[in-house]
Design an enzyme around this catalytic site. Structure first.
Site, mmCIF file in Angstrom:
data_model
loop_
_atom_site.group_PDB
_atom_site.id
_atom_site.type_symbol
_atom_site.label_atom_id
_atom_site.label_comp_id
_atom_site.label_asym_id
_atom_site.label_seq_id
_atom_site.Cartn_x
_atom_site.Cartn_y
_atom_site.Cartn_z
ATOM 1 N N ASP A 229 0.837 -1.203 0.000
ATOM 2 C CA ASP A 229 0.000 0.000 0.000
ATOM 3 C C ASP A 229 0.879 1.264 0.000
ATOM 4 O OD1 ASP A 229 -2.804 0.978 0.367
ATOM 5 O OD2 ASP A 229 -1.963 1.874 2.173
ATOM 6 N N GLU A 300 1.681 -0.589 -5.058
ATOM 7 C CA GLU A 300 0.622 0.378 -5.325
ATOM 8 C C GLU A 300 1.291 1.742 -5.250
ATOM 9 O OE1 GLU A 300 -3.270 2.703 -3.836
ATOM 10 O OE2 GLU A 300 -1.536 2.333 -2.595
HETATM 11 C C1 BGC Z 1 -5.489 2.199 -0.459
HETATM 12 C C2 BGC Z 1 -6.628 3.015 0.000
HETATM 13 C C3 BGC Z 1 -6.280 3.590 1.354
HETATM 14 C C4 BGC Z 1 -4.955 4.343 1.319
HETATM 15 C C5 BGC Z 1 -4.425 4.582 2.677
HETATM 16 C C6 BGC Z 1 -4.423 3.239 -0.614
HETATM 17 O O1 BGC Z 1 -3.898 3.646 -1.656
HETATM 18 O O2 BGC Z 1 -5.709 1.491 -1.628
HETATM 19 O O3 BGC Z 1 -7.816 2.296 0.044
HETATM 20 O O4 BGC Z 1 -7.281 4.463 1.762
HETATM 21 O O5 BGC Z 1 -3.974 3.621 0.639
HETATM 22 O O6 BGC Z 1 -3.959 3.398 3.225
#
Ligand code: BGC
Length: 590
Positions: A229, A300
């Site tokens: 994340d 991500e």
């Molecule tokens: C996740 C989100 C989340 C954020 C904070 C991201 O990019 O996919 O759903 O709110 O990170 O953790």
């Protein structure tokens, strides 16, 4: 309308050949389970791990290679589990560690791998570390695990810098006064997201050691990989300089055909994509390499352009990175062609597979996005409210199916978001009272937030809650239209969205499209309406224009995203087959 001319589908020189390497993640189709909305096992209205286990056969039947689960760890659920208070335990809302083991074993028995989410940029404010930090004095090791700073101004009552939270409002919160406050009064802590999600200090070796241990905990359990994340956020520029640029995660799309694959969806600024972040991934790469099997790390990282994203998947770092440039490219043939080319070239440069993704739990589902007018879809993509322009549901579904079939024909690894195999749209008219996304609250409703794409799945049309669980309870209300998307209305039904995905995955595997070489069909190489490419022995043709495209009469159709036109009435010779607008077809190469 004049008769469309049949043009031969002859491919030119390949623009992409797969990198060597037999690892599964190079070509896998990975299905995202958002646990709270997938299937409810105990009837409390929130999906859980036993619910996932019970529905594993759906995924097996669909034919995916792996499942990625969004967080199910202990959490006060201020950001739907992306606020973790214990990284080594399951939240009671979702079950127990035993339920996790059972789910993992069930997936493995069915030949599917399992990836879990890791949230390293921040913890929950309920995490024991943050609680210890609150109880400790400035400058102590407890505070050093997070990003605490004195405020600016003589009384320290101005935030340490001007950064904004991605969810809206300031990225700093000041502590309540305490006994140990210095002359500048209570300190402030940084949170790039909600104030309940304090950012960790990744310059502190203790933080690194802790997360390596968390990774080992789940690797020892047998997980096949991790989705990281906010992978671009952990290291901040030295001195935390002021910055007034855009921090939104998904701003919108650049309607042009971006030369470098930058669609306007990336984050930059001193809080993101700092070179130092890569040391963390080099260490994690080594850690995973110590385990058997081909375990993987997926970034991500909302960074642009794609050449920056490629840094995350260099040979000694992660294995994959989500391709948000693809997700945010408009439904436009030249723009998509450019994004595909730039994606493949950028990833080929570092020997990594490109990924492809159209939907996830943070964006409006593509069945809704693609039903918006060009104007409306250029706005924020993270939520639609009742007062916003509403998508055309039929158009959205037709385009979504065409876009998905286009995506699944591309070499590399594809991500599906739960429900897209049913053609699900967002709930685009959720009342404010039921909304839960912190982005909605922190922007005082200016942003609808992401709840619309997180509505519990419909499994059976005639059951209460559309079969989400054993009771009628669903943590968000489902729109009435979900009845017609329910899985039981689609299984075995020719032409249903589920059967289209299933057939596509079968052909994708049989023809090894994920490992394929890609070459554009010469006749359409510069077309403003048609995308046509060959991967191995399959030709993918997508018609994004107004006029039907005539297909060679002898072409064997393998899968189509919608009905094809025929000689009657479409303007071509009687034995001709035409590809209507907003339709994709896979043909066997001649
Ligand atoms: C996740 C989100 C989340 C954020 C904070 C991201 O990019 O996919 O759903 O709110 O990170 O953790």
């Amino acid at each position: 309308m004049s008769a469309p001319t049949v043009v031969p589908l002859i491919a030119g020189e390949p623009v992409h050949s797969p990198a060597p390497g037999a690892e599964w993640w190079r070509h896998a189709v990975i299905y995202q389970v958002y646990p709270r909305s997938f299937a409810d096992g105990n009837g409390d209205g929130v999906g859980d791990l036993p619910g996932v286990t019970r529905r594993l056969d759906h995924l097996k039947q669909l034919g995916v290679d792996a499942v990625w689960l969004s967080p199910f760890y202990r959490s006060p659920q201020k950001d739907a589990g992306y606020d973790v208070s214990d990284y080594r335990d399951v939240d009671p809302l979702f079950g127990t560690l035993e339920d996790f083991d059972e789910m993992l074993a069930g997936a493995h028995q069915r030949g599917m791998r399992v990836i879990v989410d890791v949230v390293p940029n921040h913890t929950s404010d309920q995490h024991v570390w943050f609680q210890e930090a609150l109880a400790a004095a400035p400058g102590t090791p407890e505070r050093e695990r997070y990003m605490f700073r004195d405020g600016r101004g003589l009384a320290g009552d101005e935030a340490p810098n001007n950064w904004q939270s991605i969810f809206g409002g300031p990225a700093w919160t000041r502590l309540a006064p305490g006994e140990d406050d210095g002359p500048l009064g209570p300190q402030w802590y940084l949170h790039l997201f909600d104030s309940s999600q304090p950012d960790l200090n990744w310059e502190n070796p203790e933080v690194r050691t802790e997360f390596e241990d968390v990774l080992r905990f789940w690797l020892d359990k047998g997980v096949d990989g991790f989705r990281i994340d906010v992978a671009h956020g952990m290291i901040k520029a030295p001195g935390l300089p002021d910055w007034a640029g855009k921090v939104a995660m998904v701003e919108g799309t650049d309607p042009g055909a971006p030369e470098d694959g930058a669609t306007g969806a990336g984050n930059n600024g001193p809080m993101f994509d700092q070179d130092g972040v890569h040391d963390i991934y080099r260490a994690w790469h080594q850690l995973l390499a110590g385990y058997d099997g081909d375990r993987c790390l997926v970034a991500e990282a909302w960074v642009e352009p794609l050449s920056r994203l490629a840094n995350y998947v260099r040979a000694d770092e992660m294995q994959q990175a989500f391709n948000f440039a693809f997700l945010t490219t408009p439904w436009n043939a030249p723009a998509l062609r450019t994004t595909v080319n730039v994606s493949l070239a950028a990833m080929d440069e570092v020997g990594a597979p490109s990924t492809w993704v159209l939907s996830n739990h943070d964006v409006v589902r593509h069945a809704s996005r693609l039903g918006l007018s060009a104007e409306a879809s250029a706005g924020p993509l993270n939520g639609i409210a009742a007062h916003d322009p509403q998508p055309d549901e039929e158009l959205g579904l037709r385009r979504a199916r065409a876009a998905s079939l286009l995506m699944l024909g591309l070499p590399g690894s594809a991500y599906l978001y739960q429900g897209e195999e049913l053609g699900l749209p967002d709930h685009t008219a959720l009342p404010s009272e039921v909304r839960q996304d912190p982005a909605f609250f922190r922007t005082e409703g200016a942003e609808a937030g992401r709840d619309g794409c997180r509505v519990p799945l419909p499994w059976s049309a005639d059951d209460a809650g559309f079969g989400f669980g054993p009771t009628a309870a669903t943590w968000l209300p489902q729109p009435a239209s979900y009845a017609r998307y329910a899985a039981d209305q689609q299984y075995g039904v020719p032409g249903s969205t589920f059967e289209m995905y299933r057939a596509a995955l079968e052909v994708r595997h049989a023809h090894e499209l994920g490992q394929g070489r890609l070459a554009w069909v010469e006749a359409y190489a510069d077309s403003t309406d048609v995308l046509a490419f060959q991967v191995n022995d399959v030709v993918v043709v997508a018609n994004l224009g107004e006029s039907p495209v005539a297909l060679p009469a002898e072409a064997e159709v393998l899968v189509a995203s919608g009905p094809l036109g025929s000689g009657d009435g479409s303007g071509v010779a009687d034995d001709g087959v035409t590809l209507p607008l907003d339709t994709t077809v896979w043909l066997r190469a001649l």
